[in-house]
Design a protein around this motif. Structure first.
Motif, short mmCIF file in Angstrom:
data_model
loop_
_atom_site.label_atom_id
_atom_site.label_comp_id
_atom_site.label_asym_id
_atom_site.label_seq_id
_atom_site.Cartn_x
_atom_site.Cartn_y
_atom_site.Cartn_z
N VAL A 172 0.82 -1.46 0.03
CA VAL A 172 0.04 -0.04 0.29
C VAL A 172 1.03 1.21 0.00
N GLY A 173 0.42 2.18 -0.99
CA GLY A 173 1.19 3.66 -0.92
C GLY A 173 0.32 4.51 -0.25
N HIS A 174 0.21 5.62 -0.88
CA HIS A 174 -0.56 6.76 -0.34
C HIS A 174 -2.18 6.61 -0.71
N ALA A 175 -2.98 7.37 0.13
CA ALA A 175 -4.41 7.21 -0.23
C ALA A 175 -4.77 8.43 -0.42
N VAL A 176 -5.79 8.84 -1.45
CA VAL A 176 -6.46 10.03 -1.80
C VAL A 176 -8.25 10.14 -1.50
N GLN A 233 -17.31 2.24 7.11
CA GLN A 233 -16.81 0.66 7.07
C GLN A 233 -15.65 0.66 6.41
N SER A 234 -15.86 1.01 4.98
CA SER A 234 -14.78 0.85 4.07
C SER A 234 -13.58 1.83 4.59
N LEU A 235 -13.81 3.12 4.92
CA LEU A 235 -12.86 3.77 5.25
C LEU A 235 -11.98 3.26 6.48
N ALA A 237 -9.59 0.38 5.46
CA ALA A 237 -8.62 0.55 4.46
C ALA A 237 -7.45 0.28 5.07
N PRO A 238 -6.52 -0.56 4.26
CA PRO A 238 -5.22 -0.65 4.66
C PRO A 238 -4.21 0.38 5.05
N PRO A 239 -3.49 0.22 5.98
CA PRO A 239 -2.50 1.25 6.47
C PRO A 239 -1.32 1.28 5.35
#
Ligand code: ATP
Ligand code: MG
Lengths: 383, 295
Positions: free
Chosen positions: A306-310, A337-339, A342-344
């Motif tokens: 996992v990289g960054h999330a937007v 829930q999905s937030l 979300a994998p770190p």
């Protein structure tokens, strides 16, 4: 206004060059009677040129053009009976709204009272009742757009051509006008050729989309087929976001990094054995795998970090670097829930792509083209 | 947008006029910080230039009302006799009619030609169009005396010397460049898509031009026509070469009269010419202005 008898358009081997530039390069295209067909392509791809050929303002170097059974390639524009809407509307500023709309009828020597009645009816069709005696400069952009449209349809042309008619409007109004244009088309039913370089607009409005690039017709299909089964990497990248992964053929089966891929059955274009085929990953089709899923076996798996999330409001996008270095995006709906799930960043994850949504597309013949496209899509941006 | 800062400046200076002197000299001259006082030198220079340009022209006006036999400034006594003299002398009247006829015919020849040329060059996709344009405006760049000599020798062959046709053709050549430039400029701000739309809606090309394009460039066309009128009406050099008695234009007759006998009739005629030319120029300005506002 009443329903119009539509005409099919047959475009055959139409070529137009400007110096060394092929604005149109052997275009073959059948527009069905009464359909809403969109020409979609990047800037400079030849969309306007093709429309000008249809309208009769540009004479192609070669090729044939038929409206119904009649060859029209040598017919001057004013005999073609084609309604046309330009991007900048091109309303006549020295005439008022009613005179603008009535212009085609006046040319046809129609009686004054008739013109008046039909102008009123056309104004109602585009929802501009009572605007007849306005001056053009007193209209807003959306109203000008409607006047241009009313003027193009009042003489009941069997073919309607529009060149990016909504591009000067703001987003809200544009979306509203898209729906209105569609409604009008359903009501009147003339064969419509619509030009845009906005892929969402094309997907929303069209019966079929013709994707054009460098003056060539790349793919002609309905919106879902264009989106789900692009004919080549260009279409896959131009419409929607995608990352294309190289696929090897082992024992006649497509594999990714040695692992066999399960591929949707049935679509002719997904030839599973073409060498150089590419696997298309769309951000909204990828899910974070969870082995608790009942149908886990139906997913193709991809491992990555996992990289960054937007965060984008209704969606959030997580960027994942796959083991082979490709960066892919996963789009998830922003729900609590999905937030939370979300994998770190930095963690390893497995992505899943359902086999029914796994599409292979034929690759470019030139390997250089492939690399280019990957580099572009890895940024994962689209307008 | 332009008025907002000025309006604000006005209000500000009103409110704080106690501290500032309140005189217009210390107010900003424009949206910059330069005051009118700082600009005084510029105003003076501008005024000087205006005076220098205009006074020699206007000086003939008082002279034309002189009562004396000779041109003098300032006149010692006043009369209208030189206007009477002008109106009563048949040579002057003939020359005036020749000039008016030539100017009107020149306008009728040049305006349609210049309009067609401007339109053709504008829509043409040929690379040669630029050179054709330059070719068409050469009469403006070549010294008129050379044109006059050339025309004279050509007309000797063609037997066009001392004819109205010859005069009109020569004046047309001189007036075409200006007219072409003005109409071309008008076309540049016109959206050719309008003509395309008109054609797709069922108008032939000619009809689309007449009904849609021409009404929108009419101000440039009228301005061009007025300028063509002035070019012909003011012209003297070519007329000196190619016209003689009976076909002499007013400006040519004036020139000859000045050489032979100096009497204030010339001043009277000049005054009338100034009036006519100024009227035409003002009209051209007004039409030009309206054209700009429209676009
Ligand atoms: N009159 C012309 N002279 C020279 N080249 C032209 C002319 N018209 C178009 N072209 C060229 O033909 C190609 C196709 O142009 P066209 O206007 O059809 O593109 P388009 O798809 O409509 O692009 P856009 O989305 O920017 O409107 C371009 O490379 C353009 O430069
Ligand atoms: Mg275009």
């Amino acid at each position: 206004m009443q329903r119009i008898d539509a005409l099919p358009i047959h475009i055959r081997a139409v070529t137009k060059t400007y110096g060394a530039v092929y604005a149109l390069d052997g275009v073959d295209l059948e527009v069905r009677s009464g359909e809403f067909l969109t020409l979609l392509g990047p800037s400079g791809s030849g969309k306007t040129t093709l429309l000008m050929v249809l309208a009769g303002f540009t004479r192609p170097d070669a090729g044939s053009l038929k409206f119904g059974d009649a060859e029209v390639i040598r017919m001057p524009p004013h005999r073609r009976e084609v309604g046309m809407v330009f991007q900048n509307y091109a309303l006549f500023p020295h005439l008022d709204v009613a005179a603008n709309i009535g212009f085609p009828l006046k040319l046809r020597g129609i009686d004054k009272n008739d013109i008046h009645a039909r102008v009123e009816s056309a104004l109602a069709t585009v929802q501009l009742q009572g605007f007849g005696d306005r001056r053009i400069h007193q209209l807003s952009g959306g109203q000008k757009q409607r006047v241009a449209l009313a003027r193009a349809i009042i003489f009941e042309p069997r073919i309607l051509l529009m060149d990016e008619p909504l591009s000067a409007l703001d987003k809200k109004l544009r979306e509203h006008m898209q729906i209105e244009l569609r409604r009008l088309h359903e009501q009147l039913g003339m064969t419509t050729v619509y030009v845009t370089h906005d892929q969402r607009e094309a997907l929303t409005m069209s019966d079929r989309i013709a994707v054009i690039n460098h003056g060539r017709l790349i793919q002609l299909d309905d919106p879902r087929a264009i989106y789900d089964h692009p004919a080549d990497p260009f279409v896959a990248n131009f419409i929607g976001e995608s990352v294309l992964l190289p696929v090897e053929i082992i024992d006649g089966k497509p594999c990714y990094r040695g692992r066999p891929l399960q591929v949707a059955a049935g679509h002719a274009r997904d030839d599973k054995t073409t060498p150089g085929a590419l696997l298309m990953l769309r951000p909204e089709r990828l899910v974070f795998m969870d082995d608790a899923r009942a149908d886990a076996a139906a997913y193709n798996r991809f491992d990555g970090v996992v990289g960054h999330a937007v965060y984008q409001g209704e969606n959030f996008v997580t960027y994942i670097t796959l083991d082979d270095g490709h960066e892919v995006a996963v789009r998830s709906v922003s729900r609590k829930q999905s937030l939370a799930a979300a994998p770190p960043p930095g963690s390893t994850v497995t992505l899943g792509l359902h086999r029914d949504e796994t599409a292979l597309i034929p690759g470019h013949t030139a390997a250089a083209g492939n690399n280019n496209n990957d580099a572009e899509t890895n940024r994962g941006h689209k307008p | 947008m332009n008025t907002a800062p000025r309006y604000m400046a006005g209000r500000m200076s009103g409110r704080i006029s106690g501290r500032f002197s309140g005189s217009w000299l210390s107010r900003p001259a424009s949206d910059t910080q330069v005051t009118h006082r700082g600009r005084l030198w510029l105003y003076a220079l501008a005024a000087l230039i205006m005076i220098f340009l205009v006074v020699p022209t206007l000086i003939v006006i008082p002279m034309s009302f002189s009562g004396s036999q000779y041109l003098e400034f300032p006149p010692r006594d006043w009369s209208m006799r030189w206007y009477d003299n002008y109106l009563q002398t048949s040579e002057w009247m003939t020359a005036t009619w020749v000039s008016i006829k030539a100017a009107v015919l020149t306008v009728l020849v040049v305006t349609p030609l210049a309009t067609m040329a401007a339109y053709g060059l504008y829509v043409s996709q040929l690379k040669a169009a630029r050179y054709v344009f330059i070719l068409l405006i050469t009469p403006m760049m070549v010294p008129v005396i050379l044109i006059a000599i050339g025309v004279f020798f050509a007309y000797t062959r063609l037997r066009l010397n001392n004819t109205m046709l010859g005069l009109v053709l020569a004046h047309s050549a001189l007036a075409l460049p200006l007219c072409l430039i003005v109409i071309s400029a008008g076309l540049k701000s016109y959206d050719m898509n309008q003509e395309r739309v008109a054609r797709s809606l069922g108008a032939s090309r000619l009809r689309a031009f007449m009904v849609i394009t021409l009404p929108q460039i009419r101000f440039s066309v009228i301005t061009g026509a007025l300028l063509a009128f002035i070019v012909s009406f003011d012209e003297v050099i070519v007329a000196l070469f190619i016209t003689g008695s009976g076909m002499s234009t007013i400006t040519r007759s004036m020139f000859l009269a000045l050489r032979d006998q100096i009497d204030p009739t010339i001043a009277a005629i000049s005054t009338i010419l100034i009036l006519i030319t100024t009227a035409a120029l003002v009209a051209a300005q007004i039409f030009g202005r309206t054209a700009q506002k429209k676009s």
